[in-house]
Design a protein around this motif. Structure first.
Motif, PDB file in Angstrom:
ATOM      1  N   ILE A  19      -6.585  -1.245  12.536  1.00 17.74           N
ATOM      2  CA  ILE A  19      -5.845   0.014  12.672  1.00 17.74           C
ATOM      3  C   ILE A  19      -6.253   0.630  14.001  1.00 17.74           C
ATOM      4  O   ILE A  19      -7.443   0.680  14.336  1.00 17.74           O
TER       5      ILE A  19
ATOM      6  N   SER B 295       2.940  -6.306  12.825  1.00 15.86           N
ATOM      7  CA  SER B 295       2.438  -5.001  13.244  1.00 15.86           C
ATOM      8  C   SER B 295       3.443  -3.922  12.848  1.00 15.86           C
ATOM      9  O   SER B 295       4.663  -4.169  12.860  1.00 15.86           O
TER      10      SER B 295
ATOM     11  N   ALA C 259      -0.681   6.215  13.335  1.00 11.97           N
ATOM     12  CA  ALA C 259      -1.542   5.085  13.714  1.00 11.97           C
ATOM     13  C   ALA C 259      -0.717   3.804  13.786  1.00 11.97           C
ATOM     14  O   ALA C 259       0.416   3.743  13.287  1.00 11.97           O
TER      15      ALA C 259
ATOM     16  N   SER D  56      -5.266   3.958  16.927  1.00 11.72           N
ATOM     17  CA  SER D  56      -4.542   5.207  17.156  1.00 11.72           C
ATOM     18  C   SER D  56      -3.328   4.913  18.025  1.00 11.72           C
ATOM     19  O   SER D  56      -3.191   3.837  18.610  1.00 11.72           O
TER      20      SER D  56
ATOM     21  N   MET E  83       1.965   3.325  10.950  1.00 10.40           N
ATOM     22  CA  MET E  83       1.531   4.008   9.734  1.00 10.40           C
ATOM     23  C   MET E  83       2.015   5.450   9.825  1.00 10.40           C
ATOM     24  O   MET E  83       1.830   6.111  10.851  1.00 10.40           O
TER      25      MET E  83
ATOM     26  N   GLU F 264      -9.575   1.876  15.598  1.00  6.71           N
ATOM     27  CA  GLU F 264     -10.335   2.714  14.672  1.00  6.71           C
ATOM     28  C   GLU F 264     -10.966   1.912  13.546  1.00  6.71           C
ATOM     29  O   GLU F 264     -11.946   2.350  12.948  1.00  6.71           O
ATOM     30  N   TYR F 265     -10.400   0.730  13.241  1.00  7.14           N
ATOM     31  CA  TYR F 265     -10.941  -0.054  12.123  1.00  7.14           C
ATOM     32  C   TYR F 265     -10.616  -1.524  12.333  1.00  7.14           C
ATOM     33  O   TYR F 265      -9.531  -1.876  12.828  1.00  7.14           O
TER      34      TYR F 265
ATOM     35  N   ALA G 202      -0.924  -0.332  12.845  1.00  9.33           N
ATOM     36  CA  ALA G 202      -1.649  -1.293  12.012  1.00  9.33           C
ATOM     37  C   ALA G 202      -1.141  -2.693  12.316  1.00  9.33           C
ATOM     38  O   ALA G 202       0.024  -2.894  12.672  1.00  9.33           O
ATOM     39  N   THR G 203      -2.013  -3.677  12.191  1.00  7.22           N
ATOM     40  CA  THR G 203      -1.623  -5.063  12.432  1.00  7.22           C
ATOM     41  C   THR G 203      -2.352  -5.984  11.472  1.00  7.22           C
ATOM     42  O   THR G 203      -3.521  -5.757  11.138  1.00  7.22           O
TER      43      THR G 203
END
Length: 478
Positions: free
Chosen positions: A150, A228, A241, A152, A231, A158-159, A243-244
């Protein structure tokens, strides 16, 4: 007095709208006040003088409350009345001797309070369910071997899940929040991300494709398939955000490369095989032309000279000589036909024109109606076209020799990234005769073997409406 004292002790209680009742020992109402009366459609003391047992005649709970209070018992309970929920509290009223002189009660409107409690309980259950769902989702992501990250909207990561760290070889103590999306991609992957993936995600909300991840602290690449997406906030729908989810496809890419190598090797082997066959055909043709054909021509010439002599000296032998000369001429014609068959086909314009010429050659002098169509013929290697031509011509010869057909159709097309040739007729249909074709040919089995050797397939089947259908498919170069 007892009623007034009880009322005094309950005034100002922190409760909802109330109705305060008083009644004598027979159940006759002596007091009916409180803000809750208006919700039930009554005014203050409007019920005074009415026997409350008659009022609650059809309400088992209300009747029970009054009866038990007049019997000297306290009562607590809740009931539905005119769409409202009331909490009932009845107390018996006693004189100095302890005898029941009546009863007093409070009916508190708790409709809103119960609704609030129910909504709170529902919200609590929903919160618990969401927490449980989040816990299960986190466990799924943490256990997945795929690369799940995840970031920004400005590209800061961020994760990254443990499986993603393991895939790229990132140490467990690396703080991913100090990295950006480009730190995980090869130069080719960065270009694809900036030029294709990110614009597509911003425009459409999602993107699927392939890219290459970079092993941490090295230049090694990992081919991955990517999904991808944006969010979005559940309430506003605004994106917050990126996400992938990316899956390692190294084994698939390696298998595809191996398959391409095998295809190239097969194509090279087929080319060499066709070249060798054409060279052998040319050698045989030269040998046949230089020896048997010339010899047969010489024998025919000598027989012609002999015929003139026999006409003068032994005319009775002429019929026998004529038969012999006819046999020699037939053999010469067959050898010349073989020479023609051994010649390499002209395929520079494609299989379709070559087969169109072959159809006319095979059925020349017959009344067979024939058609050749190849408007959708794909581009194919020369060796593949040569194999297709030889097999299709064999089918045409079989139709001429064995089918007794009135119509013959040839269709050349591209199917499944390969070349397909259909030869069909309306003759007697396939039979044992097809398995043993012309001398030097092996009929259907030879056609199938040639197709298999080229990586394709050939089927010979009866048509439902009568006749034979030969269907040939050969793979392309890719």
């Amino acid at each position: 007095m007892a009623e007034a004292a009880w009322l005094e002790t309950h005034e100002g209680a922190d409760v909802g709208p109330q109705i305060i009742f008083g009644m004598d020992a027979t159940g006759r109402c002596t007091l009916s006040v409180g803000p809750g009366l208006a919700a039930l459609g009554f005014g203050p003391n409007e019920l005074v003088g009415t026997n409350l047992l008659d009022v609650y005649r059809d309400d088992p709970l209300g009747t029970e409350a009054i009866t038990r209070a007049l019997a000297g018992e306290r009562f607590h309970g809740e009931r539905e009345y005119l769409g409202r929920r009331l909490a009932l509290h009845f107390e018996p009223l006693l004189d100095d001797a302890g005898h029941v002189t009546g009863a007093a009660g409070v009916a508190t409107d708790v409709t809103d309070q119960r609704a609030s409690e129910s909504a709170g309980a529902a919200a609590q259950r929903r919160a618990h369910e969401l927490a449980s769902d989040l816990s299960r989702f986190k466990a799924l992501v943490e256990a997945s071997p795929d690369f799940i990250a995840i970031a920004s909207l400005d590209g800061r990561v961020e994760y990254l899940n443990p499986g993603g760290r393991a895939l790229i070889g990132m140490p467990a103590d690396t703080d991913v929040r100090r990295t950006t999306i480009t730190d995980y991609l090869t130069p080719e992957g960065v270009a694809a991300s900036l030029e294709i993936e990110q614009p597509a995600v911003i425009r459409d909300g999602h993107w699927e494709g392939q890219t290459t991840l970079k092993r941490w602290a090295s230049d090694d690449s990992i081919p991955v398939v990517v999904a991808s997406f944006l969010m979005r906030d559940i309430s506003t729908g605004e994106p917050f955000a990126l996400a992938t989810v990316q899956r390692d496809i190294s084994e698939r890419v390696a298998a595809e490369a191996s398959l391409r190598d095998l295809v190239e090797q097969r194509s090279a082997l087929l080319t060499r095989l066709v070249d060798a066959q054409d060279a052998e055909r040319a050698r045989i043709a030269a040998d046949v032309h230089d020896d048997p054909v010339q010899a047969c021509a010489a024998v025919d010439l000598r027989l012609g000279l002999l015929r003139r002599r026999l006409r003068e000296h032994a005319p009775d032998l002429l019929p026998e000589l004529d038969g012999l000369q006819e046999s020699v001429r037939g053999a010469t014609d067959r050898l010349r036909a073989l020479l023609f068959d051994l010649e390499p086909p002209d395929l520079h314009e494609g299989v379709t024109p070559a087969l169109a010429r072959a159809v006319e050659e095979v059925f020349e002098g017959t009344d067979v109606i024939r058609s050749v169509d190849g408007t959708a013929e794909p581009q194919m290697p020369e060796s593949t076209r040569a194999v297709a031509y030889r097999i299709a011509k064999e089918a045409l010869v079989n139709a001429f020799k064995h089918a007794g057909a009135r119509h013959v159709r040839v269709l050349v097309s591209g199917v499944d990234d390969g070349l397909q040739v259909l030869v069909e007729d309306d003759g007697v249909g396939p039979g044992d005769g097809l398995e043993s074709s012309l001398p030097g040919h092996r009929g259907v089995s030879g056609m199938r073997d040639r197709a298999t050797l080229a990586g394709g397939r050939c089927s010979v089947e009866a048509r439902p409406e009568g006749g034979t259908c030969v269907l040939l498919w050969l793979p392309g170069a890719h």
